[in-house]
Design a protein around this motif. Sequence first.
Motif, PDB file in Angstrom:
ATOM      1  N   CYS A  12      18.652 -24.699  21.874  1.00  0.00           N
ATOM      2  CA  CYS A  12      19.163 -24.100  23.115  1.00  0.00           C
ATOM      3  C   CYS A  12      20.493 -23.394  22.930  1.00  0.00           C
ATOM      4  O   CYS A  12      21.025 -22.825  23.880  1.00  0.00           O
ATOM      5  N   LEU A  14      23.425 -24.692  22.540  1.00  0.00           N
ATOM      6  CA  LEU A  14      24.587 -25.359  23.118  1.00  0.00           C
ATOM      7  C   LEU A  14      25.560 -25.753  22.018  1.00  0.00           C
ATOM      8  O   LEU A  14      25.180 -25.908  20.859  1.00  0.00           O
ATOM      9  N   CYS A  25      24.292 -30.249  28.979  1.00  0.00           N
ATOM     10  CA  CYS A  25      23.781 -29.003  29.517  1.00  0.00           C
ATOM     11  C   CYS A  25      24.246 -28.871  30.954  1.00  0.00           C
ATOM     12  O   CYS A  25      23.900 -29.710  31.789  1.00  0.00           O
ATOM     13  N   PRO A  26      25.018 -27.837  31.258  1.00  0.00           N
ATOM     14  CA  PRO A  26      25.435 -27.629  32.645  1.00  0.00           C
ATOM     15  C   PRO A  26      24.210 -27.457  33.538  1.00  0.00           C
ATOM     16  O   PRO A  26      23.227 -26.833  33.136  1.00  0.00           O
ATOM     17  N   LYS A  28      23.593 -25.558  35.908  1.00  0.00           N
ATOM     18  CA  LYS A  28      23.203 -24.170  36.159  1.00  0.00           C
ATOM     19  C   LYS A  28      22.357 -23.587  35.026  1.00  0.00           C
ATOM     20  O   LYS A  28      21.664 -22.600  35.221  1.00  0.00           O
ATOM     21  N   ASN A  29      22.405 -24.206  33.840  1.00  0.00           N
ATOM     22  CA  ASN A  29      21.638 -23.723  32.678  1.00  0.00           C
ATOM     23  C   ASN A  29      20.443 -24.597  32.353  1.00  0.00           C
ATOM     24  O   ASN A  29      19.797 -24.388  31.326  1.00  0.00           O
ATOM     25  N   ILE A  30      20.138 -25.573  33.194  1.00  0.00           N
ATOM     26  CA  ILE A  30      19.113 -26.547  32.842  1.00  0.00           C
ATOM     27  C   ILE A  30      17.737 -25.907  32.655  1.00  0.00           C
ATOM     28  O   ILE A  30      17.032 -26.217  31.696  1.00  0.00           O
ATOM     29  N   GLN A  31      17.332 -25.005  33.544  1.00  0.00           N
ATOM     30  CA  GLN A  31      15.996 -24.417  33.419  1.00  0.00           C
ATOM     31  C   GLN A  31      15.880 -23.591  32.151  1.00  0.00           C
ATOM     32  O   GLN A  31      14.858 -23.637  31.465  1.00  0.00           O
ATOM     33  N   SER A  32      16.924 -22.866  31.797  1.00  0.00           N
ATOM     34  CA  SER A  32      16.907 -22.079  30.570  1.00  0.00           C
ATOM     35  C   SER A  32      16.766 -22.975  29.341  1.00  0.00           C
ATOM     36  O   SER A  32      15.987 -22.682  28.429  1.00  0.00           O
ATOM     37  N   ALA A  33      17.503 -24.082  29.320  1.00  0.00           N
ATOM     38  CA  ALA A  33      17.411 -25.030  28.198  1.00  0.00           C
ATOM     39  C   ALA A  33      16.018 -25.647  28.140  1.00  0.00           C
ATOM     40  O   ALA A  33      15.439 -25.794  27.055  1.00  0.00           O
ATOM     41  N   ASP A  35      13.249 -24.290  29.222  1.00  0.00           N
ATOM     42  CA  ASP A  35      12.338 -23.237  28.762  1.00  0.00           C
ATOM     43  C   ASP A  35      12.386 -23.116  27.244  1.00  0.00           C
ATOM     44  O   ASP A  35      11.350 -22.986  26.586  1.00  0.00           O
ATOM     45  N   ASP A  36      13.599 -23.157  26.678  1.00  0.00           N
ATOM     46  CA  ASP A  36      13.754 -23.078  25.218  1.00  0.00           C
ATOM     47  C   ASP A  36      13.058 -24.246  24.533  1.00  0.00           C
ATOM     48  O   ASP A  36      12.362 -24.070  23.529  1.00  0.00           O
TER      49      ASP A  36
END
Length: 95
Positions: A12, A14, A25-26, A28-33, A35-36
């Motif tokens: 991800c 990070l 993982c903040p 606000k970035n959880i869905q992106s992480a 997805d990765d």
Amino acid sequence: FGIDAILLVEYCGLNPMARKARAGCPIKNIQSALDDLTSAGFNVAVYEEAADTDASSSGGASSSGRGSKSRLKHRMLAQIVTSASPTYVSISLRE
């Protein structure tokens, strides 16, 4: 901590925390992480920090004398995210 942090750093992008196997993982970035991780073939267990409902723990210092920072945080399993079910719905959004 541990292998979870290593996977977050590797898949991800990070940053590791304090040169140790720790990463966060903040929200606000959880869905992106997620997805990765799911696109890399992982199933992900998402834990959220639970509100402290223990009346005896409010105020005052803990037995170690360090105050509230030394208490363990309570976490609960919020959702399992997979490639078949990739969208995370936060507990706070469900209430």
